[in-house]
Write an enzyme that holds these catalytic residues in place. Structure first.
Site, PDB file in Angstrom:
ATOM      1  N   VAL A 193       0.717  -1.171  -0.004  1.00 18.04           N
ATOM      2  CA  VAL A 193       0.031   0.106   0.299  1.00 18.04           C
ATOM      3  C   VAL A 193       0.916   1.137   0.010  1.00 18.04           C
ATOM      4  O   VAL A 193       2.167   1.131   0.290  1.00 18.04           O
ATOM      5  CB  VAL A 193      -0.995  -0.030   1.155  1.00 18.04           C
ATOM      6  N   ASP A 194       0.386   2.522  -0.248  1.00 10.64           N
ATOM      7  CA  ASP A 194       0.913   3.718  -0.318  1.00 10.64           C
ATOM      8  C   ASP A 194       2.094   3.756   0.603  1.00 10.64           C
ATOM      9  O   ASP A 194       1.964   3.743   1.824  1.00 10.64           O
ATOM     10  CB  ASP A 194       0.031   4.678  -0.341  1.00 10.64           C
ATOM     11  N   GLY A 195       3.401   4.017   0.146  1.00  4.07           N
ATOM     12  CA  GLY A 195       4.403   4.384   0.857  1.00  4.07           C
ATOM     13  C   GLY A 195       4.228   5.466   1.801  1.00  4.07           C
ATOM     14  O   GLY A 195       5.026   5.977   2.579  1.00  4.07           O
TER      15      GLY A 195
END
Length: 374
Positions: free
Chosen positions: A218-220
């Site tokens: 998922v989004d860093g």
């Protein structure tokens, strides 16, 4: 024995040259690009201005950003830009200039972030992962259609995400990819992984090129929306590529923000009453992203408090006045605009010469989607 005036002048000039080399010529240059949002208006403008100034001050119309930086990092939309300007298009030269990378994202933005329904009776909507992936694949491929990988970059690249399998941050790194194919991933998948923002995209599963390492990403930005600290830590501990770096005094860092999401009207919750009564998912996410970025900026402001000019943070349009983080809290408005601060930073880059790090460890031939009119 007294030295003659001529000898004193010679020694004085040698001393000045030695101090100059220690002060600017030997520093490792780091470029960091924030994530956040579905566009890169602020960071993209800064990136284009950066490359324009490099070309103007060197007098070389073909000069690229990676010629003057030793390592590039980015998260989310910033990672896509970072990958595009470092992807090796052949003979160690970048596949995209800064202007071409920004132009490509602007042209394909509606496709990459195309909203699709998520059920007949649900109001929540998601972006089309397939459309996003297609645009990334077309941008980051070789002439034979095969995908570029982390190894195929002109300079070291760092891209963070959060791995749901291990419940921990995961950083994609060219340094790791060159050590083992178990840490080499297709470049488009790396960009897709760091952009898997909850609420917009589903978690993205990916495996290394030898299929021995897997990640559910998922989004860093949830943990490293501003990846500057991760890049600084990487450089200080990677003695193979950066043997002369022992502390922040050996670094020259440019961090490009993507604007304050919570202050962007396009990203606010609709209606004053709804904002007062509740924080919806998107607003909470914006708070997280802004908080992570500002915290990292505060930490680095403290670390570089004795050499402020070695760390420059741009978080606004080029015409706006720059803001500097003060040690132990607070900020101050500078007299110089963000554009002028970038120009001063470029002056130091050009004065210290091009980077000496080698290009990608394996030569590739890639094709820019701009070359065939797409």
């Amino acid at each position: 024995m007294d030295l003659s005036q001529v000898t004193l002048e010679i020694f004085s000039k040698l001393e000045q040259k030695w101090l100059y080399d220690c002060e600017s010529g030997k520093k490792t240059r780091v470029l960091s690009i924030d994530g956040g949002g579905t566009d890169a208006i602020v960071s993209g403008e800064a990136l284009v201005h950066l490359e324009d100034q490099i070309r103007r001050k060197t007098g070389d119309p073909d000069a690229m950003i990676v010629d003057f930086f030793d390592v590039v990092t980015g998260t989310g939309i910033g990672a896509i830009l970072a990958a595009m300007i470092t992807a090796d298009g052949g003979a160690g030269r970048p596949l995209f200039s800064a202007a071409e990378a920004v132009g490509y994202l602007e042209k394909r933005r509606s496709e990459m972030f195309r909203v699709v329904g998520n059920g007949i009776f649900r109001q929540r909507k998601r972006c089309s992962g397939k459309s996003f992936e297609l645009a990334l694949k077309e941008a980051l491929k070789k002439t034979d259609g095969q995908p570029l990988t982390l190894r195929d970059t002109c300079k070291p690249l760092l891209v963070p995400c959060f791995d749901l399998n291990s419940s921990a941050p995961f950083v994609f790194s060219r340094a790791d990819a060159t050590e083992s194919p178990s840490y080499d991933f297709d470049l488009w998948k790396v960009c897709r992984a760091t952009s898997a923002t909850p609420g917009f995209f589903k978690p993205f599963p990916l495996t290394s090129t030898d299929r021995k390492t897997s990640c559910l990403a998922v989004d860093g930005g949830l943990v490293m929306n501003n990846p500057t600290a991760a890049a600084v830590t990487h450089v200080m501990h990677n003695k193979r590529d950066f043997p002369n770096v022992s502390g922040v005094e050996d670094l020259l860092v440019l961090s490009l923000g993507n604007g304050q999401l919570c202050n962007n009207p396009a990203n606010r919750a609709v209606g004053k009453s709804s904002r007062l009564r509740q924080c919806d998912t998107s607003r909470v996410l914006n708070i997280v992203l802004d908080g992570v970025s500002d915290t990292v900026d505060q930490m680095l402001g403290n670390a570089f408090c004795w050499n402020r000019s070695d760390y420059v943070r741009i978080q606004g349009k080029m015409t706006e006045r720059g803001v500097e983080t003060l040690p132990f809290g607070g900020k101050r408005l500078l007299s110089a605009s963000n554009g002028e601060r970038v120009e001063s930073f470029v002056q130091r880059l050009v004065a210290s010469g091009k980077t000496s790090l080698p290009p990608s460890p394996c030569k590739v031939t890639a094709v820019s989607p701009l070359a065939d009119g797409r």
